[in-house]
Design an enzyme around this catalytic site. Sequence first.
Site, short mmCIF file in Angstrom:
data_model
loop_
_atom_site.label_atom_id
_atom_site.label_comp_id
_atom_site.label_asym_id
_atom_site.label_seq_id
_atom_site.Cartn_x
_atom_site.Cartn_y
_atom_site.Cartn_z
N HIS A 1 -14.10 -20.44 -6.52
CA HIS A 1 -13.09 -20.77 -8.05
C HIS A 1 -13.35 -22.09 -9.01
O HIS A 1 -13.61 -23.33 -8.36
CB HIS A 1 -11.99 -21.56 -7.69
CG HIS A 1 -11.08 -20.39 -6.80
ND1 HIS A 1 -10.69 -19.07 -7.30
CD2 HIS A 1 -10.71 -20.07 -5.17
CE1 HIS A 1 -10.25 -17.83 -6.60
NE2 HIS A 1 -10.21 -18.86 -5.51
N ALA B 1 -5.91 -23.29 -3.47
CA ALA B 1 -7.34 -22.48 -2.82
C ALA B 1 -8.65 -22.83 -4.26
O ALA B 1 -9.12 -23.12 -4.25
CB ALA B 1 -7.60 -21.43 -2.96
N ASN C 1 -3.36 -15.75 -7.14
CA ASN C 1 -2.89 -16.67 -7.53
C ASN C 1 -3.04 -17.80 -8.35
O ASN C 1 -2.01 -18.69 -8.97
CB ASN C 1 -1.66 -16.93 -6.30
CG ASN C 1 -0.83 -15.22 -5.93
OD1 ASN C 1 -0.03 -14.74 -6.70
ND2 ASN C 1 -1.67 -14.56 -4.81
N1 LIG Z 1 -2.00 -19.98 -4.28
C1 LIG Z 1 -3.06 -19.66 -3.26
O1 LIG Z 1 -3.64 -20.63 -4.18
C2 LIG Z 1 -3.23 -18.18 -2.52
C3 LIG Z 1 -1.96 -17.72 -2.53
N2 LIG Z 1 -2.71 -16.85 -1.96
C4 LIG Z 1 -0.93 -15.67 -1.69
O2 LIG Z 1 -1.13 -16.08 0.16
C5 LIG Z 1 0.08 -14.93 0.29
C6 LIG Z 1 -0.15 -14.90 2.12
O3 LIG Z 1 -1.31 -15.21 2.32
P1 LIG Z 1 -1.92 -14.51 3.48
O4 LIG Z 1 -1.13 -15.06 4.58
O5 LIG Z 1 -3.77 -15.13 3.48
O6 LIG Z 1 -1.53 -12.96 3.84
P2 LIG Z 1 -2.09 -12.58 4.78
O7 LIG Z 1 -1.98 -10.96 4.34
O8 LIG Z 1 -2.33 -12.06 6.03
O9 LIG Z 1 -0.78 -12.23 5.33
C7 LIG Z 1 1.01 -11.91 4.87
C8 LIG Z 1 1.95 -11.82 5.19
O10 LIG Z 1 3.23 -11.32 4.68
C9 LIG Z 1 3.90 -9.98 5.24
N3 LIG Z 1 4.50 -9.98 4.28
C10 LIG Z 1 4.14 -8.73 3.40
N4 LIG Z 1 5.46 -8.58 2.71
C11 LIG Z 1 6.30 -9.37 3.47
C12 LIG Z 1 7.84 -9.13 2.83
N5 LIG Z 1 8.61 -8.71 2.15
N6 LIG Z 1 8.65 -9.67 4.03
C13 LIG Z 1 7.73 -10.16 4.95
N7 LIG Z 1 6.90 -10.79 4.87
C14 LIG Z 1 6.13 -10.15 4.59
C15 LIG Z 1 2.58 -9.74 6.01
O11 LIG Z 1 3.25 -8.28 7.06
C16 LIG Z 1 1.70 -10.58 6.50
O12 LIG Z 1 1.30 -10.54 8.03
C17 LIG Z 1 -0.38 -13.41 0.06
O13 LIG Z 1 -0.12 -13.12 -1.61
C18 LIG Z 1 -1.64 -14.09 -1.13
O14 LIG Z 1 -2.13 -13.63 -2.10
C19 LIG Z 1 -3.52 -16.60 -0.45
C20 LIG Z 1 -4.26 -17.81 -0.71
C21 LIG Z 1 -4.45 -18.69 -2.02
O1 LIG Z 2 -7.33 -18.08 -1.51
C1 LIG Z 2 -8.05 -17.79 -2.79
O2 LIG Z 2 -9.15 -17.72 -2.56
C2 LIG Z 2 -7.37 -17.90 -3.51
C3 LIG Z 2 -6.20 -16.55 -3.19
O3 LIG Z 2 -6.17 -16.21 -2.55
C4 LIG Z 2 -5.52 -16.52 -4.49
O4 LIG Z 2 -5.37 -17.46 -5.02
O5 LIG Z 2 -4.33 -15.43 -4.50
#
Ligand SMILES: NC(=O)C1=CN([C@@H]2O[C@H](COP(=O)(O)OP(=O)(O)OC[C@H]3O[C@@H](n4cnc5c(N)ncnc54)[C@H](O)[C@@H]3O)[C@@H](O)[C@H]2O)C=CC1
Ligand SMILES: O=C([O-])CC(=O)C(=O)O
Length: 268
Positions: A219, A121, A189
């Site tokens: 951010h 992000a 993250n």
């Molecule tokens: N690196 C970055 O900049 C960012 C990282 N993230 C992270 O990415 C991840 C995914 O984000 P979103 O798709 O928005 O989340 P979300 O909550 O919309 O989707 C996550 C999915 O993973 C499933 N899930 C949870 N634990 C699981 C497991 N152990 N095994 C299999 N499936 C599982 C859930 O049922 C859900 O369908 C989160 O941890 C979030 O914090 C999100 C945004 C930015």
């Molecule tokens: O999507 C964002 O703004 C950031 C986020 O969730 C993450 O870093 O876990």
Amino acid sequence: MRITIVGCGSIGSKLAKAADEMNDVKRIYLLDINKKVAEKVAAGLNKGIVIDSVEEELYHSDLVIESASQAAAKELLPKVAARGVDMMIMSVGALVDDDFRALVFEKAKVSEARIYIPTGALCGVDGLRSASVEELDEVELISMKGPKSLLGVPYIEEKGIDVDKIRERTVIYTGYAREAVKLFPRNVNVAATVSLLGIGFDRTKVTVVLDPDIKSNSHELRIKGIFGEMNCHTYNVPEPDNPRTSHLATLSAISALKRIVRNEWFGV
Ligand SMILES: NC(=O)C1=CN([C@@H]2O[C@H](COP(=O)(O)OP(=O)(O)OC[C@H]3O[C@@H](n4cnc5c(N)ncnc54)[C@H](O)[C@@H]3O)[C@@H](O)[C@H]2O)C=CC1
Ligand SMILES: O=C([O-])CC(=O)C(=O)O
């Protein structure tokens, strides 16, 4: 290329859809803790197959993409790295523990597996990467979010703060990435990504601000070092199906997959 997506929520579902349209992606294995979620995503794809465990398809998969949670990433990383399969991680906070990270990278080195971490992000990661070749004096991340994005964070609830009752811009947390990525596992993250590229988890300052009027996940990355100073500010549109996640994070996963598939490394 055959890919496995672990976590078919906001990011995983859109990434799967984008991958379905990539000619070089032949199979998309889908896994979600909630099987119905994976089935729903698979129903909208031509190349999607729902699986029950990663081990099941690991021998057939060229890339495992985690878009689930820090806990899922922590479980997957050593297994996948040991098998020599490449992996892309979105829940980067899973790499906060130094011993665990060293173990995973060592396994990956031995098995020749690559671990990809998309820019997520955030913007400014390119500059941070270059600047960190020389000494950096300060790296700071200031994340500003609305109440919907910070709802249900245990740390905030434990402090007795009701995010819906906050009427003015309020600093919720100041500290360092080492702690922040654990207290806000679904919000910062990006702080882990910044720490890995820059001056580490113990020196990267993190501030989380709640703004009741803000419509974006913002951010701000501030860096000072021998190179000069950098200040990069993104005002991200939140995903409608998960307001914690910025749309740019989804796009960063899609863009990383495109680069991997095409083997194109512009802007590295
Ligand atoms: N690196 C970055 O900049 C960012 C990282 N993230 C992270 O990415 C991840 C995914 O984000 P979103 O798709 O928005 O989340 P979300 O909550 O919309 O989707 C996550 C999915 O993973 C499933 N899930 C949870 N634990 C699981 C497991 N152990 N095994 C299999 N499936 C599982 C859930 O049922 C859900 O369908 C989160 O941890 C979030 O914090 C999100 C945004 C930015
Ligand atoms: O999507 C964002 O703004 C950031 C986020 O969730 C993450 O870093 O876990």
